[in-house]
Design a protein around this motif. Structure first.
Motif, PDB file in Angstrom:
ATOM      1  N   GLN A 153      70.265 -40.261   2.473  1.00 34.46           N
ATOM      2  CA  GLN A 153      69.262 -39.652   3.361  1.00 34.46           C
ATOM      3  C   GLN A 153      69.891 -38.980   4.581  1.00 34.46           C
ATOM      4  O   GLN A 153      69.465 -37.897   4.982  1.00 34.46           O
ATOM      5  CB  GLN A 153      68.253 -40.697   3.827  1.00 34.46           C
ATOM      6  N   LEU A 191      71.444 -35.728   3.636  1.00 28.88           N
ATOM      7  CA  LEU A 191      70.390 -34.756   3.363  1.00 28.88           C
ATOM      8  C   LEU A 191      69.810 -34.215   4.674  1.00 28.88           C
ATOM      9  O   LEU A 191      69.613 -32.998   4.824  1.00 28.88           O
ATOM     10  CB  LEU A 191      69.291 -35.394   2.510  1.00 28.88           C
ATOM     11  N   LEU A 192      69.572 -35.108   5.616  1.00 28.79           N
ATOM     12  CA  LEU A 192      69.079 -34.668   6.930  1.00 28.79           C
ATOM     13  C   LEU A 192      70.082 -33.754   7.613  1.00 28.79           C
ATOM     14  O   LEU A 192      69.707 -32.724   8.197  1.00 28.79           O
ATOM     15  CB  LEU A 192      68.780 -35.875   7.824  1.00 28.79           C
ATOM     16  N   GLU A 193      71.351 -34.133   7.564  1.00 26.91           N
ATOM     17  CA  GLU A 193      72.390 -33.298   8.174  1.00 26.91           C
ATOM     18  C   GLU A 193      72.379 -31.892   7.581  1.00 26.91           C
ATOM     19  O   GLU A 193      72.506 -30.900   8.308  1.00 26.91           O
ATOM     20  CB  GLU A 193      73.764 -33.944   7.983  1.00 26.91           C
ATOM     21  N   GLN A 194      72.234 -31.817   6.280  1.00 24.50           N
ATOM     22  CA  GLN A 194      72.221 -30.519   5.607  1.00 24.50           C
ATOM     23  C   GLN A 194      71.020 -29.694   6.071  1.00 24.50           C
ATOM     24  O   GLN A 194      71.154 -28.513   6.388  1.00 24.50           O
ATOM     25  CB  GLN A 194      72.174 -30.714   4.097  1.00 24.50           C
ATOM     26  N   HIS A 195      69.862 -30.313   6.120  1.00 20.63           N
ATOM     27  CA  HIS A 195      68.658 -29.593   6.548  1.00 20.63           C
ATOM     28  C   HIS A 195      68.763 -29.160   8.011  1.00 20.63           C
ATOM     29  O   HIS A 195      68.359 -28.037   8.358  1.00 20.63           O
ATOM     30  CB  HIS A 195      67.410 -30.446   6.337  1.00 20.63           C
ATOM     31  N   ILE A 196      69.300 -30.021   8.848  1.00 18.91           N
ATOM     32  CA  ILE A 196      69.445 -29.675  10.264  1.00 18.91           C
ATOM     33  C   ILE A 196      70.399 -28.498  10.430  1.00 18.91           C
ATOM     34  O   ILE A 196      70.142 -27.591  11.231  1.00 18.91           O
ATOM     35  CB  ILE A 196      69.903 -30.901  11.079  1.00 18.91           C
ATOM     36  N   GLU A 248      70.779 -26.088   8.589  1.00 18.56           N
ATOM     37  CA  GLU A 248      70.135 -24.862   8.128  1.00 18.56           C
ATOM     38  C   GLU A 248      69.033 -24.356   9.071  1.00 18.56           C
ATOM     39  O   GLU A 248      68.499 -23.267   8.857  1.00 18.56           O
ATOM     40  CB  GLU A 248      69.549 -25.094   6.729  1.00 18.56           C
ATOM     41  N   LEU A 249      68.714 -25.114  10.119  1.00 21.20           N
ATOM     42  CA  LEU A 249      67.642 -24.703  11.032  1.00 21.20           C
ATOM     43  C   LEU A 249      68.047 -23.498  11.858  1.00 21.20           C
ATOM     44  O   LEU A 249      69.214 -23.351  12.249  1.00 21.20           O
ATOM     45  CB  LEU A 249      67.296 -25.852  11.981  1.00 21.20           C
ATOM     46  N   SER A 309      64.057 -23.701  15.979  1.00 22.77           N
ATOM     47  CA  SER A 309      63.693 -24.944  15.303  1.00 22.77           C
ATOM     48  C   SER A 309      64.646 -26.071  15.682  1.00 22.77           C
ATOM     49  O   SER A 309      64.232 -27.211  15.881  1.00 22.77           O
ATOM     50  CB  SER A 309      63.694 -24.755  13.791  1.00 22.77           C
TER      51      SER A 309
END
Length: 66
Positions: free
Chosen positions: A3, A6-11, A13-14, A18
Motif C-alpha cells: 500500500q 502504491l501511495l508513493e507512486q500515486h503521489i 504522479e500528482l 493537487s
C-alpha cells in the motif's frame, strides 16, 4: 506492491496543485493525530514525570519569570 509503495507512486504522479492540497491535508491530519496521542498520554499519566520535574525545579528555585 504494498500500500505504501502504491501511495508513493500515486503521489509522485500528482500535479503541483493537487500535491499542495494533499500536503496541506496531510500536515493537518498528522498534527491532529499527534494532538490525540499527546492528550491520551497525558490522560494516562505518561507525562506526569515532566510536570514533576518542572515542579521540583521550581521548588528548588531553579526557575525564573518569563
Amino acid at each position: 506492491m504494498n500500500q505504501v509503495e502504491l501511495l508513493e507512486q500515486h503521489i509522485a504522479e500528482l500535479d503541483d496543485a493537487s500535491f499542495a492540497k494533499l500536503r496541506d491535508w496531510f500536515m493537518e491530519f498528522d498534527q491532529a493525530r499527534w494532538d490525540k496521542k499527546l492528550e491520551a498520554d497525558s490522560n494516562a499519566g505518561k507525562l506526569d514525570f515532566l510536570i514533576n520535574a518542572a515542579l521540583a525545579e521550581h521548588e528548588a528555585g531553579l526557575t525564573g519569570d518569563l
